[in-house]
Write an enzyme that holds these catalytic residues in place. Structure first.
Site, short mmCIF file in Angstrom:
data_model
loop_
_atom_site.label_atom_id
_atom_site.label_comp_id
_atom_site.label_asym_id
_atom_site.label_seq_id
_atom_site.Cartn_x
_atom_site.Cartn_y
_atom_site.Cartn_z
N LYS A 167 12.54 99.31 37.42
CA LYS A 167 11.75 99.03 38.63
C LYS A 167 10.54 99.94 38.70
O LYS A 167 9.41 99.49 38.94
CB LYS A 167 12.63 99.23 39.87
CG LYS A 167 11.90 98.97 41.18
CD LYS A 167 12.56 99.67 42.35
CE LYS A 167 12.29 101.16 42.31
NZ LYS A 167 12.78 101.86 43.52
N CYS A 221 14.38 91.03 57.68
CA CYS A 221 15.61 90.76 56.93
C CYS A 221 16.30 92.07 56.60
O CYS A 221 16.37 92.49 55.44
CB CYS A 221 15.29 89.97 55.67
SG CYS A 221 16.71 89.15 54.92
N CYS A 244 17.78 87.24 62.18
CA CYS A 244 17.63 85.83 61.83
C CYS A 244 17.04 85.02 62.98
O CYS A 244 16.41 83.98 62.75
CB CYS A 244 18.98 85.24 61.43
SG CYS A 244 19.71 86.01 59.95
N CYS A 265 13.30 85.03 62.60
CA CYS A 265 12.80 84.69 61.26
C CYS A 265 12.38 83.23 61.22
O CYS A 265 13.09 82.34 61.72
CB CYS A 265 13.88 84.95 60.21
SG CYS A 265 13.35 84.58 58.52
N CYS A 318 17.00 78.90 55.32
CA CYS A 318 17.71 79.96 54.62
C CYS A 318 19.20 79.66 54.63
O CYS A 318 19.81 79.46 55.69
CB CYS A 318 17.45 81.31 55.29
SG CYS A 318 18.34 82.69 54.51
#
Length: 403
Positions: free
Chosen positions: A257, A327, A334, A337, A343
């Site tokens: 990463k 998130c 949620c 969102c 989702c």
């Protein structure tokens, strides 16, 4: 026997005219015993060509050579009988021509595969990923998440030389592992004031360096990694950082990463997707992977199989900020969102009920089992028992606390 001689003379005259006349030689085929008409026809053509050419010409010589070659390759034919006017050719019941006795050249033709369906590798992609990505961009339009103001792109000194800026980007990425962006930014501010170069890191003792980066996660281990990495960079790269992922991951404490993010931020080259815990979690929750993954490295490979390359640089800061604000890893929002309708994990992801802190089942927050490290790092916390045994007599003692 005058009538026999007369008949014989007539047959001889007719046969002579037939053999010498150009008309009969071109039109009447000569049948050999083997039934090969092509050789006789070719021989008659060569004879006519030889008659038309002069005796001393080179064409006549070539004709004679060709006629000799045909006579050698072709079957020997028996002479015709001269004792009768209508001779009969003796033929085999199954005649073979000269071409059939030689090896034939077969013409190979490749027919198209009819009825065979070619194997097609279908390009898999999530069904609603473009719509979901558009909503995430809309929710991230403010660019006010911690990663936007205190990420690795904001932690280096813009007035420092190019090699020093790249070194500071790598150091900030190394400190950010298992650490919040606010803590990383504060540590980098103190390091820049002290002098964040490979030479200064090597000349600073471990205790002083630890005070500069404290309280980043695993600060003691990161002190060792910073010293080892600075020594390698000073010796092999003159204080700069490698310009390839392979060279970066060889450094102590640098994982995939960090390497891909360093290539993007420091060298402005997109070599892969930088997947941290936020990108790993959100990609699985949104169903952006063909099958669920267990590690960030697996998530990176799965995303790079279908996500267009022009989005690799954007997807990291986009999902990291989205994971910091909406998130969330625990109790995601949620209800606010924009992707809650598409989702597959909306309103379904909820943390399990945690036991009380005093319960023996509650994990020790300093336990190594609960700490995740970047590939290449080592955990400095030793695993300890979850609780201390209590003697039976101690349970009978009741204490009263007055406030």
């Amino acid at each position: 026997m005058p009538h026999v001689c007369w008949r014989t003379r007539i047959c001889y005259v007719v046969r002579t005219l037939t053999m010498t006349s150009p008309y009969f030689m071109q039109s009447r085929p000569v049948i050999t015993r083997s039934g090969d008409q092509n050789a006789a026809s070719l021989r008659s053509k060569l004879t006519n060509r030889r008659r038309n050419q002069g005796p001393g010409s080179s064409v006549a010589v070539k004709v004679e050579q060709e006629e000799a070659r045909i006579s050698e390759q072709g079957p020997s034919s028996a002479p015709l009988s001269t004792g009768a006017c209508h001779p009969k050719a003796e033929t085999d019941p199954f005649p073979l021509s000269s071409h059939s006795r030689r090896r034939k050249q077969l013409k190979v033709e490749y027919d198209e595969d009819e009825g065979v369906t070619p194997v097609k590798t279908e390009h898999w992609e999530p069904p609603d990923w473009k719509k979901q990505l558009g909503y995430i961009r809309e929710m991230r339009s403010g660019r006010d998440a911690p990663v936007d103001n205190m990420g690795a792109e904001k932690c280096y000194d813009s007035e420092a030389p190019a090699h020093a800026r790249r070194f500071q980007v790598l150091v900030s990425l190394m400190l950010s592992s298992q650490t919040k962006d606010q803590v990383t930014a504060a540590a980098m501010k103190k390091l820049r004031a002290h002098g964040c170069t490979a030479d200064n890191i090597l000349n600073t003792d471990d205790e002083a360096l630890g005070k500069l980066i404290y309280p980043v996660g695993f600060w003691r281990t990161k002190v060792k990694y910073l010293k080892l990495t600075s020594a390698i960079l000073q010796k092999e790269f003159g204080g700069d950082i490698p310009d390839s992922v392979e060279g970066l991951v060889r450094l102590p404490g640098v994982g995939p990463k960090m390497a891909h993010l360093a290539m993007d931020i420091a060298w402005d080259q997109v070599s892969g997707i930088g997947v941290d815990t936020h990108v790993h979690r959100i990609s699985n929750w949104l169903g952006w992977l063909k099958k669920p993954t267990k590690t960030p490295e697996q998530t990176r490979k799965a995303l790079e199989e279908w996500l267009p390359r022009e989005l690799w640089s954007e997807i990291n800061w986009l999902l990291v900020g989205f994971g910091q604000q909406v998130c969330l890893p625990v109790k995601p929002l949620c209800s606010v969102c924009l992707n809650q309708q598409s989702c597959p994990s909306a309103h379904k992801i909820s943390p399990t009920k945690r036991p009380k802190a005093a319960s023996p089942r509650s994990p020790d927050p300093t336990s190594a089992a609960t700490v995740k490290t970047e590939p290449g790092e080592q955990s400095e916390v030793k695993k300890e028992p979850l609780h201390t045994p209590v003697s039976p007599n101690a349970r009978k003692i009741k204490t009263k606390v007055k406030y």
